[in-house]
Design a protein around this motif. Sequence first.
Motif, PDB file in Angstrom:
ATOM      1  N   VAL A 145      -6.040   6.824  13.036  1.00  0.00           N
ATOM      2  CA  VAL A 145      -6.395   7.605  14.220  1.00  0.00           C
ATOM      3  C   VAL A 145      -6.770   8.990  13.717  1.00  0.00           C
ATOM      4  O   VAL A 145      -6.276   9.447  12.682  1.00  0.00           O
ATOM      5  CB  VAL A 145      -5.258   7.676  15.264  1.00  0.00           C
ATOM      6  CG1 VAL A 145      -4.972   6.304  15.834  1.00  0.00           C
ATOM      7  CG2 VAL A 145      -4.013   8.291  14.683  1.00  0.00           C
ATOM      8  N   ALA A 146      -7.671   9.648  14.457  1.00  0.00           N
ATOM      9  CA  ALA A 146      -8.178  10.937  13.996  1.00  0.00           C
ATOM     10  C   ALA A 146      -8.361  11.899  15.153  1.00  0.00           C
ATOM     11  O   ALA A 146      -8.615  11.490  16.286  1.00  0.00           O
ATOM     12  CB  ALA A 146      -9.512  10.741  13.275  1.00  0.00           C
ATOM     13  N   GLY A 147      -8.230  13.160  14.846  1.00  0.00           N
ATOM     14  CA  GLY A 147      -8.576  14.230  15.766  1.00  0.00           C
ATOM     15  C   GLY A 147      -9.794  14.947  15.207  1.00  0.00           C
ATOM     16  O   GLY A 147     -10.178  14.725  14.055  1.00  0.00           O
ATOM     17  N   ASP A 148     -10.393  15.802  15.990  1.00  0.00           N
ATOM     18  CA  ASP A 148     -11.568  16.527  15.529  1.00  0.00           C
ATOM     19  C   ASP A 148     -11.698  17.816  16.336  1.00  0.00           C
ATOM     20  O   ASP A 148     -11.576  17.792  17.565  1.00  0.00           O
ATOM     21  CB  ASP A 148     -12.819  15.665  15.717  1.00  0.00           C
ATOM     22  CG  ASP A 148     -14.008  16.171  14.931  1.00  0.00           C
ATOM     23  OD1 ASP A 148     -13.816  16.890  13.934  1.00  0.00           O
ATOM     24  OD2 ASP A 148     -15.145  15.832  15.300  1.00  0.00           O
ATOM     25  N   ILE A 149     -11.930  18.930  15.664  1.00  0.00           N
ATOM     26  CA  ILE A 149     -12.185  20.197  16.334  1.00  0.00           C
ATOM     27  C   ILE A 149     -13.210  20.952  15.499  1.00  0.00           C
ATOM     28  O   ILE A 149     -13.145  20.940  14.266  1.00  0.00           O
ATOM     29  CB  ILE A 149     -10.898  21.029  16.540  1.00  0.00           C
ATOM     30  CG1 ILE A 149     -11.200  22.273  17.358  1.00  0.00           C
ATOM     31  CG2 ILE A 149     -10.226  21.363  15.233  1.00  0.00           C
ATOM     32  CD1 ILE A 149      -9.976  22.950  17.927  1.00  0.00           C
ATOM     33  N   GLY A 150     -14.196  21.566  16.189  1.00  0.00           N
ATOM     34  CA  GLY A 150     -15.230  22.256  15.439  1.00  0.00           C
ATOM     35  C   GLY A 150     -16.095  23.155  16.287  1.00  0.00           C
ATOM     36  O   GLY A 150     -15.938  23.234  17.511  1.00  0.00           O
ATOM     37  N   VAL A 151     -17.016  23.826  15.617  1.00  0.00           N
ATOM     38  CA  VAL A 151     -18.012  24.680  16.264  1.00  0.00           C
ATOM     39  C   VAL A 151     -19.391  24.204  15.817  1.00  0.00           C
ATOM     40  O   VAL A 151     -19.540  23.636  14.729  1.00  0.00           O
ATOM     41  CB  VAL A 151     -17.834  26.174  15.917  1.00  0.00           C
ATOM     42  CG1 VAL A 151     -16.536  26.711  16.482  1.00  0.00           C
ATOM     43  CG2 VAL A 151     -17.917  26.423  14.432  1.00  0.00           C
ATOM     44  N   GLU A 152     -20.385  24.440  16.687  1.00  0.00           N
ATOM     45  CA  GLU A 152     -21.742  24.026  16.351  1.00  0.00           C
ATOM     46  C   GLU A 152     -22.744  25.030  16.885  1.00  0.00           C
ATOM     47  O   GLU A 152     -22.454  25.772  17.836  1.00  0.00           O
ATOM     48  CB  GLU A 152     -22.038  22.640  16.901  1.00  0.00           C
ATOM     49  CG  GLU A 152     -22.055  22.555  18.411  1.00  0.00           C
ATOM     50  CD  GLU A 152     -22.192  21.135  18.933  1.00  0.00           C
ATOM     51  OE1 GLU A 152     -21.946  20.180  18.167  1.00  0.00           O
ATOM     52  OE2 GLU A 152     -22.544  20.987  20.108  1.00  0.00           O
ATOM     53  N   TYR A 153     -23.913  25.043  16.257  1.00  0.00           N
ATOM     54  CA  TYR A 153     -25.010  25.868  16.725  1.00  0.00           C
ATOM     55  C   TYR A 153     -26.189  24.945  16.988  1.00  0.00           C
ATOM     56  O   TYR A 153     -26.616  24.195  16.107  1.00  0.00           O
ATOM     57  CB  TYR A 153     -25.392  26.943  15.703  1.00  0.00           C
ATOM     58  CG  TYR A 153     -26.428  27.896  16.255  1.00  0.00           C
ATOM     59  CD1 TYR A 153     -26.060  28.905  17.130  1.00  0.00           C
ATOM     60  CD2 TYR A 153     -27.771  27.755  15.928  1.00  0.00           C
ATOM     61  CE1 TYR A 153     -27.006  29.766  17.661  1.00  0.00           C
ATOM     62  CE2 TYR A 153     -28.720  28.613  16.444  1.00  0.00           C
ATOM     63  CZ  TYR A 153     -28.331  29.614  17.315  1.00  0.00           C
ATOM     64  OH  TYR A 153     -29.274  30.461  17.848  1.00  0.00           O
ATOM     65  N   ASP A 154     -26.701  25.009  18.204  1.00  0.00           N
ATOM     66  CA  ASP A 154     -27.816  24.185  18.649  1.00  0.00           C
ATOM     67  C   ASP A 154     -29.080  25.044  18.578  1.00  0.00           C
ATOM     68  O   ASP A 154     -29.308  25.889  19.440  1.00  0.00           O
ATOM     69  CB  ASP A 154     -27.548  23.704  20.079  1.00  0.00           C
ATOM     70  CG  ASP A 154     -28.598  22.742  20.575  1.00  0.00           C
ATOM     71  OD1 ASP A 154     -29.576  22.475  19.848  1.00  0.00           O
ATOM     72  OD2 ASP A 154     -28.438  22.253  21.704  1.00  0.00           O
ATOM     73  N   PHE A 177     -13.065  20.322  11.523  1.00  0.00           N
ATOM     74  CA  PHE A 177     -11.835  19.921  10.831  1.00  0.00           C
ATOM     75  C   PHE A 177     -11.375  18.622  11.457  1.00  0.00           C
ATOM     76  O   PHE A 177     -11.281  18.502  12.682  1.00  0.00           O
ATOM     77  CB  PHE A 177     -10.759  20.992  10.988  1.00  0.00           C
ATOM     78  CG  PHE A 177      -9.410  20.556  10.489  1.00  0.00           C
ATOM     79  CD1 PHE A 177      -9.180  20.378   9.131  1.00  0.00           C
ATOM     80  CD2 PHE A 177      -8.380  20.316  11.374  1.00  0.00           C
ATOM     81  CE1 PHE A 177      -7.936  19.971   8.667  1.00  0.00           C
ATOM     82  CE2 PHE A 177      -7.126  19.905  10.923  1.00  0.00           C
ATOM     83  CZ  PHE A 177      -6.914  19.738   9.564  1.00  0.00           C
ATOM     84  N   ARG A 178     -11.075  17.607  10.618  1.00  0.00           N
ATOM     85  CA  ARG A 178     -10.658  16.298  11.110  1.00  0.00           C
ATOM     86  C   ARG A 178      -9.401  15.818  10.395  1.00  0.00           C
ATOM     87  O   ARG A 178      -9.456  15.373   9.252  1.00  0.00           O
ATOM     88  CB  ARG A 178     -11.771  15.274  10.906  1.00  0.00           C
ATOM     89  CG  ARG A 178     -11.394  13.893  11.436  1.00  0.00           C
ATOM     90  CD  ARG A 178     -12.486  12.883  11.234  1.00  0.00           C
ATOM     91  NE  ARG A 178     -13.653  13.266  11.993  1.00  0.00           N
ATOM     92  CZ  ARG A 178     -14.849  12.706  11.831  1.00  0.00           C
ATOM     93  NH1 ARG A 178     -15.022  11.760  10.942  1.00  0.00           N
ATOM     94  NH2 ARG A 178     -15.868  13.110  12.558  1.00  0.00           N
ATOM     95  N   PRO A 179      -8.230  15.884  11.053  1.00  0.00           N
ATOM     96  CA  PRO A 179      -7.027  15.272  10.488  1.00  0.00           C
ATOM     97  C   PRO A 179      -7.005  13.775  10.816  1.00  0.00           C
ATOM     98  O   PRO A 179      -7.411  13.368  11.907  1.00  0.00           O
ATOM     99  CB  PRO A 179      -5.893  16.005  11.194  1.00  0.00           C
ATOM    100  CG  PRO A 179      -6.482  16.448  12.486  1.00  0.00           C
ATOM    101  CD  PRO A 179      -7.946  16.661  12.250  1.00  0.00           C
ATOM    102  N   GLU A 180      -6.552  12.969   9.866  1.00  0.00           N
ATOM    103  CA  GLU A 180      -6.489  11.516  10.050  1.00  0.00           C
ATOM    104  C   GLU A 180      -5.106  11.009   9.663  1.00  0.00           C
ATOM    105  O   GLU A 180      -4.547  11.419   8.650  1.00  0.00           O
ATOM    106  CB  GLU A 180      -7.548  10.821   9.193  1.00  0.00           C
ATOM    107  CG  GLU A 180      -8.958  11.202   9.542  1.00  0.00           C
ATOM    108  CD  GLU A 180      -9.988  10.607   8.592  1.00  0.00           C
ATOM    109  OE1 GLU A 180      -9.604  10.039   7.547  1.00  0.00           O
ATOM    110  OE2 GLU A 180     -11.182  10.730   8.895  1.00  0.00           O
ATOM    111  N   PHE A 181      -4.575  10.115  10.484  1.00  0.00           N
ATOM    112  CA  PHE A 181      -3.258   9.519  10.250  1.00  0.00           C
ATOM    113  C   PHE A 181      -3.420   8.013  10.207  1.00  0.00           C
ATOM    114  O   PHE A 181      -3.888   7.404  11.169  1.00  0.00           O
ATOM    115  CB  PHE A 181      -2.286   9.912  11.369  1.00  0.00           C
ATOM    116  CG  PHE A 181      -2.144  11.396  11.525  1.00  0.00           C
ATOM    117  CD1 PHE A 181      -1.229  12.095  10.763  1.00  0.00           C
ATOM    118  CD2 PHE A 181      -2.947  12.096  12.411  1.00  0.00           C
ATOM    119  CE1 PHE A 181      -1.102  13.465  10.883  1.00  0.00           C
ATOM    120  CE2 PHE A 181      -2.838  13.472  12.552  1.00  0.00           C
ATOM    121  CZ  PHE A 181      -1.913  14.158  11.783  1.00  0.00           C
ATOM    122  N   GLY A 182      -3.039   7.402   9.079  1.00  0.00           N
ATOM    123  CA  GLY A 182      -3.235   5.975   8.917  1.00  0.00           C
ATOM    124  C   GLY A 182      -1.959   5.246   8.608  1.00  0.00           C
ATOM    125  O   GLY A 182      -0.904   5.837   8.395  1.00  0.00           O
TER     126      GLY A 182
END
Length: 160
Positions: free
Chosen positions: A114-123, A134-139
Motif C-alpha cells: 500500500v502506498a501514499g503520495d503527496i506532491g506539488v506540480e506545475y502545469d 514523496f511516496r511512502p510504501e508499506f509491504g
Amino acid sequence: MKKLFFKVFLLVGIVLSGQAQKISENAIGLRLGDNDGFGTEVSYQRAFGKANRLEADLGWRSSRNVNAIKLAGIYQWVWNIDGNFNWYAGGGAGLGSWSYNQNGYKDNGTFVFVAGDIGVEYDFDIPLLLSLDFRPEFGGNGYYKNNYGSDIAISVRYQF
C-alpha cells in the motif's frame, strides 16, 4: 467530539475542493526517482473529474543479478495553490515480482504493498506537467527492507 471532528473535516474538504483547478484528462511520461531500486518508471494519469485522478506507474529493473517489475496505482486529489501550481495527495496499492541470482544463490518472490503520495506540480501553458512527490510504501513478506520503502521523484509528463 467525533461528530465535531467529522464536521470540521467535511467543511475543510468542501472548501478545498472549491479551489481545485481543472486537471488534464490524460498525461503520460516518466517518474524519475530511486523507487527502491526500480529507478525510472513509466507513468500515466487519467482524470476522474475536475480534481481527482488515477496515476499508474510501471517500474522495472534488469541487471546482471536482479530482475524485478513493479506496478503501482495511486488515486489522487488535486488542489490549486496559486496560478498553475497545484498540490496533490492520495493513496493506493501495487504489486510486483523479483528474482535474484548471484554466486549460485537464487531467490525470487512476489509482493504487494500500500502506498501514499503527496506532491506539488506545475502545469505549464504548453502540454507539459512537471511534479515533485514523496511516496511512502508499506509491504508484506518479500517487500524491500523491513517491509517499508519510500521514494522522492521528479516527474515529467505530456498532457493530452
